[in-house]
Design a protein around this motif. Structure first.
Motif, PDB file in Angstrom:
ATOM      1  N   ALA A 140       1.412  -7.776  -3.256  1.00  0.00           N
ATOM      2  CA  ALA A 140       1.222  -8.604  -4.449  1.00  0.00           C
ATOM      3  C   ALA A 140       0.148  -8.013  -5.362  1.00  0.00           C
ATOM      4  O   ALA A 140       0.281  -8.050  -6.594  1.00  0.00           O
ATOM      5  N   THR A 141      -0.909  -7.456  -4.770  1.00  0.00           N
ATOM      6  CA  THR A 141      -1.955  -6.827  -5.572  1.00  0.00           C
ATOM      7  C   THR A 141      -1.427  -5.576  -6.256  1.00  0.00           C
ATOM      8  O   THR A 141      -1.773  -5.295  -7.414  1.00  0.00           O
ATOM      9  N   LEU A 142      -0.588  -4.814  -5.568  1.00  0.00           N
ATOM     10  CA  LEU A 142       0.048  -3.649  -6.190  1.00  0.00           C
ATOM     11  C   LEU A 142       0.877  -4.069  -7.395  1.00  0.00           C
ATOM     12  O   LEU A 142       0.824  -3.430  -8.454  1.00  0.00           O
ATOM     13  N   ILE A 180      -5.673 -24.332  -9.146  1.00  0.00           N
ATOM     14  CA  ILE A 180      -4.523 -24.692  -9.969  1.00  0.00           C
ATOM     15  C   ILE A 180      -3.238 -24.073  -9.455  1.00  0.00           C
ATOM     16  O   ILE A 180      -2.167 -24.676  -9.562  1.00  0.00           O
ATOM     17  N   GLN A 181      -3.294 -22.916  -8.868  1.00  0.00           N
ATOM     18  CA  GLN A 181      -2.084 -22.234  -8.438  1.00  0.00           C
ATOM     19  C   GLN A 181      -1.560 -22.720  -7.095  1.00  0.00           C
ATOM     20  O   GLN A 181      -0.584 -22.179  -6.592  1.00  0.00           O
ATOM     21  N   ARG A 182      -2.172 -23.736  -6.516  1.00  0.00           N
ATOM     22  CA  ARG A 182      -1.645 -24.311  -5.285  1.00  0.00           C
ATOM     23  C   ARG A 182      -0.385 -25.100  -5.574  1.00  0.00           C
ATOM     24  O   ARG A 182      -0.099 -25.454  -6.717  1.00  0.00           O
ATOM     25  N   GLY A 183       0.380 -25.415  -4.547  1.00  0.00           N
ATOM     26  CA  GLY A 183       1.666 -26.080  -4.716  1.00  0.00           C
ATOM     27  C   GLY A 183       1.529 -27.551  -5.065  1.00  0.00           C
ATOM     28  O   GLY A 183       0.515 -28.190  -4.825  1.00  0.00           O
ATOM     29  N   LYS A 184       2.593 -28.107  -5.632  1.00  0.00           N
ATOM     30  CA  LYS A 184       2.595 -29.521  -6.011  1.00  0.00           C
ATOM     31  C   LYS A 184       2.487 -30.429  -4.798  1.00  0.00           C
ATOM     32  O   LYS A 184       1.943 -31.528  -4.880  1.00  0.00           O
ATOM     33  N   THR A 185       3.048 -29.995  -3.680  1.00  0.00           N
ATOM     34  CA  THR A 185       3.045 -30.825  -2.484  1.00  0.00           C
ATOM     35  C   THR A 185       1.686 -30.891  -1.815  1.00  0.00           C
ATOM     36  O   THR A 185       1.470 -31.700  -0.932  1.00  0.00           O
ATOM     37  N   TYR A 202       9.459 -20.562  -6.461  1.00  0.00           N
ATOM     38  CA  TYR A 202      10.529 -20.892  -7.423  1.00  0.00           C
ATOM     39  C   TYR A 202      11.460 -21.966  -6.879  1.00  0.00           C
ATOM     40  O   TYR A 202      11.838 -22.913  -7.588  1.00  0.00           O
ATOM     41  N   LYS A 203      11.825 -21.856  -5.607  1.00  0.00           N
ATOM     42  CA  LYS A 203      12.756 -22.801  -4.996  1.00  0.00           C
ATOM     43  C   LYS A 203      12.144 -24.188  -4.851  1.00  0.00           C
ATOM     44  O   LYS A 203      12.807 -25.202  -5.101  1.00  0.00           O
ATOM     45  N   GLU A 204      10.885 -24.244  -4.452  1.00  0.00           N
ATOM     46  CA  GLU A 204      10.250 -25.528  -4.159  1.00  0.00           C
ATOM     47  C   GLU A 204       9.616 -26.190  -5.381  1.00  0.00           C
ATOM     48  O   GLU A 204       9.541 -27.417  -5.458  1.00  0.00           O
ATOM     49  N   GLU A 205       9.144 -25.365  -6.335  1.00  0.00           N
ATOM     50  CA  GLU A 205       8.350 -25.931  -7.431  1.00  0.00           C
ATOM     51  C   GLU A 205       8.885 -25.621  -8.815  1.00  0.00           C
ATOM     52  O   GLU A 205       8.362 -26.138  -9.806  1.00  0.00           O
ATOM     53  N   GLY A 206       9.878 -24.743  -8.910  1.00  0.00           N
ATOM     54  CA  GLY A 206      10.443 -24.417 -10.206  1.00  0.00           C
ATOM     55  C   GLY A 206       9.870 -23.153 -10.816  1.00  0.00           C
ATOM     56  O   GLY A 206       8.885 -22.587 -10.339  1.00  0.00           O
ATOM     57  N   PHE A 207      10.519 -22.726 -11.903  1.00  0.00           N
ATOM     58  CA  PHE A 207      10.161 -21.467 -12.547  1.00  0.00           C
ATOM     59  C   PHE A 207       8.738 -21.487 -13.100  1.00  0.00           C
ATOM     60  O   PHE A 207       7.995 -20.509 -12.984  1.00  0.00           O
ATOM     61  N   LEU A 208       8.344 -22.599 -13.718  1.00  0.00           N
ATOM     62  CA  LEU A 208       7.029 -22.666 -14.348  1.00  0.00           C
ATOM     63  C   LEU A 208       5.885 -22.571 -13.337  1.00  0.00           C
ATOM     64  O   LEU A 208       4.759 -22.244 -13.711  1.00  0.00           O
ATOM     65  N   ALA A 209       6.163 -22.852 -12.071  1.00  0.00           N
ATOM     66  CA  ALA A 209       5.115 -22.748 -11.050  1.00  0.00           C
ATOM     67  C   ALA A 209       4.652 -21.306 -10.877  1.00  0.00           C
ATOM     68  O   ALA A 209       3.529 -21.066 -10.424  1.00  0.00           O
ATOM     69  N   LEU A 210       5.506 -20.350 -11.238  1.00  0.00           N
ATOM     70  CA  LEU A 210       5.117 -18.945 -11.162  1.00  0.00           C
ATOM     71  C   LEU A 210       4.116 -18.573 -12.252  1.00  0.00           C
ATOM     72  O   LEU A 210       3.585 -17.455 -12.254  1.00  0.00           O
ATOM     73  N   PHE A 223       2.962 -12.236  -9.937  1.00  0.00           N
ATOM     74  CA  PHE A 223       2.354 -11.494  -8.833  1.00  0.00           C
ATOM     75  C   PHE A 223       0.985 -12.079  -8.488  1.00  0.00           C
ATOM     76  O   PHE A 223       0.591 -12.087  -7.320  1.00  0.00           O
ATOM     77  N   ASP A 224       0.273 -12.578  -9.495  1.00  0.00           N
ATOM     78  CA  ASP A 224      -1.025 -13.195  -9.263  1.00  0.00           C
ATOM     79  C   ASP A 224      -0.879 -14.475  -8.449  1.00  0.00           C
ATOM     80  O   ASP A 224      -1.670 -14.751  -7.552  1.00  0.00           O
ATOM     81  N   VAL A 225       0.135 -15.267  -8.783  1.00  0.00           N
ATOM     82  CA  VAL A 225       0.394 -16.496  -8.031  1.00  0.00           C
ATOM     83  C   VAL A 225       0.732 -16.159  -6.581  1.00  0.00           C
ATOM     84  O   VAL A 225       0.213 -16.782  -5.642  1.00  0.00           O
ATOM     85  N   ALA A 226       1.594 -15.160  -6.387  1.00  0.00           N
ATOM     86  CA  ALA A 226       1.952 -14.752  -5.026  1.00  0.00           C
ATOM     87  C   ALA A 226       0.735 -14.256  -4.259  1.00  0.00           C
ATOM     88  O   ALA A 226       0.541 -14.590  -3.083  1.00  0.00           O
ATOM     89  N   LYS A 227      -0.109 -13.480  -4.918  1.00  0.00           N
ATOM     90  CA  LYS A 227      -1.330 -12.979  -4.279  1.00  0.00           C
ATOM     91  C   LYS A 227      -2.229 -14.138  -3.857  1.00  0.00           C
ATOM     92  O   LYS A 227      -2.790 -14.137  -2.753  1.00  0.00           O
ATOM     93  N   SER A 228      -2.370 -15.130  -4.724  1.00  0.00           N
ATOM     94  CA  SER A 228      -3.224 -16.276  -4.407  1.00  0.00           C
ATOM     95  C   SER A 228      -2.695 -17.049  -3.208  1.00  0.00           C
ATOM     96  O   SER A 228      -3.466 -17.478  -2.352  1.00  0.00           O
ATOM     97  N   ARG A 229      -1.369 -17.237  -3.149  1.00  0.00           N
ATOM     98  CA  ARG A 229      -0.788 -17.983  -2.031  1.00  0.00           C
ATOM     99  C   ARG A 229      -0.929 -17.218  -0.719  1.00  0.00           C
ATOM    100  O   ARG A 229      -1.165 -17.807   0.339  1.00  0.00           O
ATOM    101  N   ILE A 230      -0.760 -15.901  -0.764  1.00  0.00           N
ATOM    102  CA  ILE A 230      -0.807 -15.087   0.459  1.00  0.00           C
ATOM    103  C   ILE A 230      -2.232 -14.948   0.977  1.00  0.00           C
ATOM    104  O   ILE A 230      -2.498 -15.111   2.174  1.00  0.00           O
TER     105      ILE A 230
END
Length: 307
Positions: A175-177, A44-49, A259-267, A229-236
Motif C-alpha cells: 500500500a505504501t508503494l 476518519i478513515q476507519r470503517g462505518k461499522t 468498497y464492498k462494505e462501505e461503498g466507493f466514497l469510503a476509499l 492506497f492511503d486508506v488501504a495503508k491506514s487499515r493495514i
C-alpha cells in the motif's frame, strides 16, 4: 548541472523546509491516518461499522484535544522527522537517475517525467515504510503523550513481535508503494508538463506564483488519485476492528473489502485533511507563505543592491 532540477543549495533548502513542514502538518496528518486510534477511538478513515470512529474532521480534532491535549496532535512526530532527510534525498536523487536512464529510451518528455516519478516514489516507499509503521503504531496509542513509549522502544517492540517482514516493520509495504508511486508519478508528470506549457514570467514575483500554483495543483490532483492506497495503508498498518483478528492484510484486497462494505466514497475518506497538508485547501499555510515571501522580498532586494 544542466538538466537537473535541484542544485546542491536548493536541495538543502528543500530538505530544511520539509523538516519545518513536518511539524506544521502533524495535526492534519494525525487526523488523516485511519490507523491512529486504539479501540476507544479511530480516525476518519476507519470503517462505518466501527463504533469508535470519528464523525467528521472537526469531531476528530475536538475529541483528540479533549482526551489527550495539544500534544496529542503530535504523537509519532519523531519517525517522520528522522525519515525526512533520507526520504527527500532518495526521492529527488532517484528521480534524476531514472530520468537519465529513460533518456536512452525514445519516450515523450511528459511520459518520461511520469515514469521517473513512479520509480522515485517506489524507491522512496521502501525507505519510508518502516518509519510509517512506527509512527502509526505510536499514534494508535490513546494514552497521554508523556506516557507512550519512545519511537525506538516502539520499533523494538514491533520487531520483537512481528519481525522485519510484512507482519512487522514492513507491514503494509504494498500500500505504501502504491501511495508514493502513484503520487510521485502524477505529481512530477503533471508539474513538469504544465510548467513547460505555461510561459515563463519575467517578473520574479509572478514567476514564483506560477510555480507555486502549479505545485499546489499538482499536489492536490496527486492526492485525489492516490488516496485509496492511503486508506488501504491506514487499515493495514492500524489496529484491526476486532482485536486478535486480522481483517485487512493486502492492499488491493483491503480496497475491495472497503468498497464492498462501505461503498466507493469510503476509499476517499480523509481526503480533506490530506489536501489540507498538500494542496490549496491549506489556505492559512498558503497565505503565510505568500506573506513571508512578500515581507522578505525587500530584504533580498536590499542585499542585492548592497552586494
Amino acid at each position: 548541472k544542466q538538466g537537473c532540477i535541484f542544485t546542491e543549495g536548493s536541495l538543502q533548502s528543500v530538505v530544511i523546509a520539509q523538516h519545518q513542514e513536518t511539524f506544521i502538518q502533524a495535526p492534519a496528518a494525525l487526523v488523516l491516518l485511519g490507523s491512529c486510534r486504539s479501540s476507544s477511538g479511530f480516525q476518519i478513515q476507519r470503517g462505518k461499522t466501527d463504533p469508535t470512529s470519528y464523525k467528521s474532521l472537526g469531531d476528530c480534532f475536538r475529541t483528540i484535544f479533549q482526551r489527550e491535549g495539544l500534544l496529542g496532535f503530535y504523537k509519532g512526530i519523531l519517525p517522520p522527522v528522522l525519515a525526512e532527510t533520507p526520504k527527500r534525498a532518495v526521492k529527488f536523487f532517484t528521480f534524476e537517475q531514472y530520468k537519465k536512464l529513460l533518456g536512452y529510451v525514445s519516450l515523450p518528455p511528459g511520459l518520461a517525467f511520469a515514469v521517473a516519478g513512479l520509480g522515485s516514489g517506489l524507491t522512496e516507499a521502501v525507505v519510508v515504510n518502516p518509519f510509517e509503521v512506527v509512527k502509526v503504531t505510536l499514534q494508535s496509542n490513546q494514552s497521554a503523550f508523556t506516557e507512550q513509549p519512545s519511537s525506538f522502544v516502539q520499533a523494538q517492540q514491533i520487531i520483537k513481535t512481528g519481525g522485519l517482514g510484512f507482519q512487522g516493520l514492513n507491514k503494509g509495504l504494498t500500500a505504501t508503494l502504491g501511495r508514493h508511486g502513484v503520487f510521485n508519478m502524477v505529481y512530477f508528470g503533471f508539474y513538469f508538463n504544465v510548467k513547460n506549457i505555461l510561459p515563463v514570467n519575467k517578473d520574479p514575483n509572478l514567476e514564483f506564483l506560477r510555480k507555486f500554483g502549479i505545485g499546489l495543483v499538482s499536489g492536490t490532483i496527486a492526492s485525489i488519485i492516490n488516496i485509496p492506497f492511503d486508506v488501504a495503508k491506514s487499515r493495514i498498518q492500524g489496529p484491526q476492528p476486532v482485536p486478535g483478528e486480522i481483517k485487512y492484510r493486502t492492499c488491493f484486497k483491503t480496497m475491495a473489502t472497503v468498497y464492498k462494505e462501505e461503498g466507493f466514497l469510503a476509499l476517499y475518506k480523509g481526503l480533506l485533511p490530506k489536501i489540507m497538508r498538500l494542496g490549496p485547501g491549506n489556505f492559512p499555510s498558503v497565505i503565510s507563505i505568500l506573506l513571508l515571501f512578500l515581507l522578505s522580498l525587500p530584504i533580498f532586494q536590499f542585499l542585492e543592491k548592497m552586494y
